[in-house]
Design an enzyme around this catalytic site. Structure first.
Site, PDB file in Angstrom:
ATOM      1  N   ASP A  24       7.876  36.873 -10.052  1.00 16.03           N
ATOM      2  CA  ASP A  24       8.855  37.126 -11.106  1.00 16.03           C
ATOM      3  C   ASP A  24       8.280  36.853 -12.499  1.00 16.03           C
ATOM      4  O   ASP A  24       8.598  37.558 -13.464  1.00 16.03           O
ATOM      5  CB  ASP A  24      10.095  36.258 -10.887  1.00 16.03           C
ATOM      6  CG  ASP A  24      11.000  36.821  -9.797  1.00 16.03           C
ATOM      7  OD1 ASP A  24      10.788  37.966  -9.376  1.00 16.03           O
ATOM      8  OD2 ASP A  24      11.919  36.104  -9.372  1.00 16.03           O
ATOM      9  N   ASP A  39      21.360  17.380 -22.211  1.00 12.85           N
ATOM     10  CA  ASP A  39      19.924  17.580 -22.417  1.00 12.85           C
ATOM     11  C   ASP A  39      19.652  18.959 -22.985  1.00 12.85           C
ATOM     12  O   ASP A  39      18.608  19.196 -23.587  1.00 12.85           O
ATOM     13  CB  ASP A  39      19.163  17.407 -21.101  1.00 12.85           C
ATOM     14  CG  ASP A  39      18.970  15.952 -20.719  1.00 12.85           C
ATOM     15  OD1 ASP A  39      19.311  15.069 -21.522  1.00 12.85           O
ATOM     16  OD2 ASP A  39      18.479  15.690 -19.600  1.00 12.85           O
TER      17      ASP A  39
END
Length: 239
Positions: free
Chosen positions: A41, A141
Site C-alpha cells: 500500500d 495526542d
C-alpha cells in the site's frame, strides 16, 4: 494495451518487475494506457502522488506487507484480469496548513491528514465542521481525518472505522483522546469542510501530516475533499 510497470525497491518486487517487463515490454508511464504497481500500500500511495498528473488508471499487485489497495499477485493472464477489473475512484483530501510563522502549505492526502503533538504536552484542538464549532476543546495526542482508502491504515490503528472504498464519507478519529472522555470520533459526509484550530500552540506545538508531507508548528489546518483531483484504481471483481 500498453502497460507501464513500476515496483518498490524490495528484492521480490524488482525480480517480478524484470520478468513482467520482459514479457510485456518496458514502457514509460507517460506513454502507457495503465500503470501496474508492484509492492504494498505504501508504494501504491507513492505512485499515486508521483504519477497523478498523468491521469492514468492504476492496477496494483501485492508484493509487500500490506495490500488493501492491491490485487493478489498472479502474473498469468494479466491482460485478461485488467480487462475484467472494476474501477474505483479515489478522491484525496486537500490540506491547507498555516504555521506559526504565517506560512501556508497545501498538500494532498490519499490516506489521511493527521495532527500530532510534538512534545510531551497533550494537544488542545478546537474542531469546526463547515464553520460551525463542534468541539470547543479536544485534548488528545492528535486527531486525523481519513478517506475510505486510508481508513484501513493509521485510522484503523487508532480504532477508527473501516469505510467502503466507494462510500462518500470520511472518518474523523481522535488519537489517545483524554477529553471529551468518551468521544471516539465521527463519520462525516465527504463534502464537509473540517477546520482544526490548535489552542495554546506555543506551549503545546502540533504538527500536521498529509500522507508523507509534514508541516511543523501549525496553528490551523483546513481539510476538504478534492473536487479537481481523483485517482482511478482497478480491482479484481473478487477483491
Amino acid at each position: 494495451m500498453k502497460l507501464a510497470f513500476v515496483a518498490s525497491k524490495t528484492e521480490e518486487a524488482q525480480r517480478v518487475l524484470a520478468a513482467l517487463r520482459a514479457e510485456h515490454g518496458e514502457i514509460r508511464p507517460a506513454e502507457a494506457d495503465l500503470i501496474v504497481t508492484l509492492g504494498g500500500d505504501g508504494f501504491m500511495l507513492q505512485s499515486l502522488h508521483r504519477y497523478r498528473d498523468l491521469n492514468k488508471p492504476f492496477y496494483g499487485m501485492k508484493l509487500g506487507s500490506l495490500g488493501f489497495l492491491m490485487n493478489q499477485y498472479r502474473p498469468e493472464g494479466l491482460i485478461e484480469r485488467i480487462a475484467q477489473a472494476k474501477p474505483t475512484i479515489l478522491r484525496p483530501l486537500e490540506m491547507t496548513a498555516v504555521s506559526e510563522s504565517g506560512a501556508t502549505v497545501n498538500a494532498l492526502a490519499y490516506n489521511e491528514v493527521s495532527l500530532l503533538r510534538q512534545t510531551k504536552q497533550a494537544a488542545h484542538i478546537r474542531v469546526f465542521l463547515s464553520n460551525s464549532e463542534k468541539l470547543p476543546e479536544l485534548v488528545c495526542d492528535g486527531v486525523l481525518v481519513a478517506t475510505p482508502a486510508g481508513s484501513t491504515a493509521y485510522n484503523l490503528s487508532a480504532n477508527g472505522p473501516i469505510l467502503p472504498l466507494d462510500s462518500r464519507v470520511l472518518a474523523m478519529t481522535p488519537i489517545s483522546p483524554f477529553r471529551p472522555r468518551r468521544w471516539r470520533g465521527a463519520i462525516l459526509p465527504a463534502d464537509i469542510e473540517v477546520r482544526l484550530e490548535v489552542l495554546d500552540h506555543y506551549k503545546r506545538p502540533v504538527s500536521a501530516t498529509a500522507d508523507a508531507n509534514e508541516v511543523r508548528d501549525v496553528v490551523e489546518v483546513t481539510i476538504r475533499e478534492s473536487v479537481s483531483t481523483t485517482a482511478n484504481l482497478l480491482f479484481d471483481p473478487e477483491h
